[in-house]
Design an enzyme around this catalytic site. Sequence first.
Site, PDB file in Angstrom:
ATOM      1  N   ASP A 153       0.811  -1.219   0.000  1.00 57.48           N
ATOM      2  CA  ASP A 153       0.000   0.000   0.000  1.00 57.48           C
ATOM      3  C   ASP A 153       0.845   1.269   0.000  1.00 57.48           C
ATOM      4  OD1 ASP A 153      -2.660  -0.284  -0.231  1.00 57.48           O
ATOM      5  OD2 ASP A 153      -3.140   0.260   1.838  1.00 57.48           O
ATOM      6  N   HIS A 189      -8.657  10.432  -2.509  1.00 56.37           N
ATOM      7  CA  HIS A 189      -9.316   9.141  -2.229  1.00 56.37           C
ATOM      8  C   HIS A 189     -10.097   9.321  -0.923  1.00 56.37           C
ATOM      9  CE1 HIS A 189      -9.390   4.583  -1.977  1.00 56.37           C
ATOM     10  NE2 HIS A 189      -9.837   4.980  -0.800  1.00 56.37           N
ATOM     11  N   GLY A 231     -12.958   7.964   1.466  1.00 61.72           N
ATOM     12  CA  GLY A 231     -13.845   6.861   1.839  1.00 61.72           C
ATOM     13  C   GLY A 231     -13.947   6.826   3.345  1.00 61.72           C
TER      14      GLY A 231
HETATM   15  P1  AMP Z   1     -15.275   3.402   1.123  1.00 58.78           P
HETATM   16  O1  AMP Z   1     -14.433   3.272   2.371  1.00 58.78           O
HETATM   17  O2  AMP Z   1     -14.472   3.856  -0.078  1.00 58.78           O
HETATM   18  O3  AMP Z   1     -16.108   2.200   0.851  1.00 58.78           O
HETATM   19  O4  AMP Z   1     -16.304   4.605   1.403  1.00 58.78           O
HETATM   20  C1  AMP Z   1     -17.234   4.564   2.460  1.00 58.78           C
HETATM   21  C2  AMP Z   1     -17.853   5.932   2.599  1.00 58.78           C
HETATM   22  O5  AMP Z   1     -18.504   6.291   1.360  1.00 58.78           O
HETATM   23  C3  AMP Z   1     -18.927   6.005   3.675  1.00 58.78           C
HETATM   24  O6  AMP Z   1     -18.778   7.197   4.435  1.00 58.78           O
HETATM   25  C4  AMP Z   1     -20.217   6.065   2.880  1.00 58.78           C
HETATM   26  O7  AMP Z   1     -21.239   6.773   3.539  1.00 58.78           O
HETATM   27  C5  AMP Z   1     -19.779   6.802   1.637  1.00 58.78           C
HETATM   28  N1  AMP Z   1     -20.710   6.500   0.533  1.00 58.78           N
HETATM   29  C6  AMP Z   1     -20.911   5.321  -0.073  1.00 58.78           C
HETATM   30  N2  AMP Z   1     -21.900   5.418  -0.995  1.00 58.78           N
HETATM   31  C7  AMP Z   1     -22.344   6.693  -0.953  1.00 58.78           C
HETATM   32  C8  AMP Z   1     -23.353   7.424  -1.649  1.00 58.78           C
HETATM   33  N3  AMP Z   1     -24.114   6.850  -2.582  1.00 58.78           N
HETATM   34  N4  AMP Z   1     -23.511   8.739  -1.337  1.00 58.78           N
HETATM   35  C9  AMP Z   1     -22.743   9.335  -0.395  1.00 58.78           C
HETATM   36  N5  AMP Z   1     -21.781   8.690   0.290  1.00 58.78           N
HETATM   37  C10 AMP Z   1     -21.573   7.395   0.024  1.00 58.78           C
END
Ligand code: AMP
Length: 315
Positions: free
Chosen positions: A62, A122, A124
Site C-alpha cells: 500500500d 481518495h 472513503g
Molecule cells: P469506502 O471506504 O471507499 O467504501 O467509502 C465509504 C464511505 O462512502 C462512507 O462514508 C459512505 O457513507 C460513503 N458513501 C458510499 N456510498 C455513498 C453514496 N451513494 N452517497 C454518499 N456517500 C456514500
Amino acid sequence: VGHRIVQGGSLFNKSTLIDQSVIDGIESLCDLAPLHNPAHIEGIKASIALFGPNVPQVAVFDNAFHSTMPPEAYMFALPYEYYEKYKIRKYGFHGTSHRFVSKETIKFLGLDPENSKVIVAHLGNGSSISAVVNGKCVDTSMGLTPLEGLVMGTRSGDLDPAVLEYICNKENISVSEMVRILNKESGLLGLSKGLSSDFRDLNEAMNNGNPDAKRAIDCLCYRIIKYIGSYVAAMNGVDAIAFTGGIGENAALVRKTVVDNLSYLGITLDEEANNERGEDRIISTPDSKVTVAVIPTNEELAICQETAALVKNQK
Ligand code: AMP
C-alpha cells in the site's frame, strides 16, 4: 494470488513475489501496522496452504507508490536519530488506489504522462490525498500510520501532537488508549458526537437540520480544501484533480463544496455533471483552468494487474 499489504515500510518499495524472507520482512513491520500486517501474514500462509507451493503469491504494498516522495515531504521534523534508529517517517497508504486513479486520470483526460500534475483525493471511510507529478507521487497525506491527514470515518487525521498528553492527563488514560480513540472514536464519528462514521447517515441528518452532522461534514470538506491548496503549492501548479473512493465517487455535496472553494485556481464546476452518476467523468466546465474528474478506484483490478505482470516477468 495477489495480497494487499498495508505496510512495507522502507523494506519494500515495489510489488514482490513472496518467499519466506518477504514473510519475515512483513512480520518485522507488524508494530508499524498492528491491525493489518499480522492479518496479512495469516492470509498469505492460508493461501500457500490452500494452493500449494507452485502457485506464485505476490505482495502488493500500500505504501509502494509513495516511495518516490522526496525527503522534504516524508521527513517529520523530529530529532534525526529517530529516523536513523526506527525509520520514523511518512510512508503513505492507499498507494494501489492512488497509482491506479492517477494513471486512469492521465489516460482519461489525455494528459502527457511525462508532463502532468495530478491531485488524487481518495475519500472513503479511510481517506488520503496525493500529489502526483509525471505519474510519480511527491506527497501524500497519510503518515507513518494511516492516522495522519484528512478527517476520516473514525480517524482524526492531523492534530497538534500536544493534544495527546493533555487529554491523557485530564482523562487519566494511557497513550495507547488515546491512540485507539484517535483511530476508532474520532473523525466524523467523534465530531458528530457519536452519531455516525458513515457519510450517508450524516448527510441525511444534516439535511434534517442536525448541527452535529453539519459540523462533521464542514470539517471533512475544509480539511480537503486545505490539502488540495497545499499540494497545488507543493507541485507549483496542477492540471487535474480526481475524486475517488465511496465519498469521492458518490457525494456530490463534498465535491461541490471543495471545488467551489478552488475558484482562485480558475476552476469552475459543471453542476449538472457533478450531480450525475456513472463511471469516469469530468465535472468541471470546458473553460475551467484545471480539469476536475470523478475516477472510480478499483484496487482489486490494480492488484490483479500488478500480480499478473510480476508473475509473467518471472516466466
Ligand atoms: P469506502 O471506504 O471507499 O467504501 O467509502 C465509504 C464511505 O462512502 C462512507 O462514508 C459512505 O457513507 C460513503 N458513501 C458510499 N456510498 C455513498 C453514496 N451513494 N452517497 C454518499 N456517500 C456514500
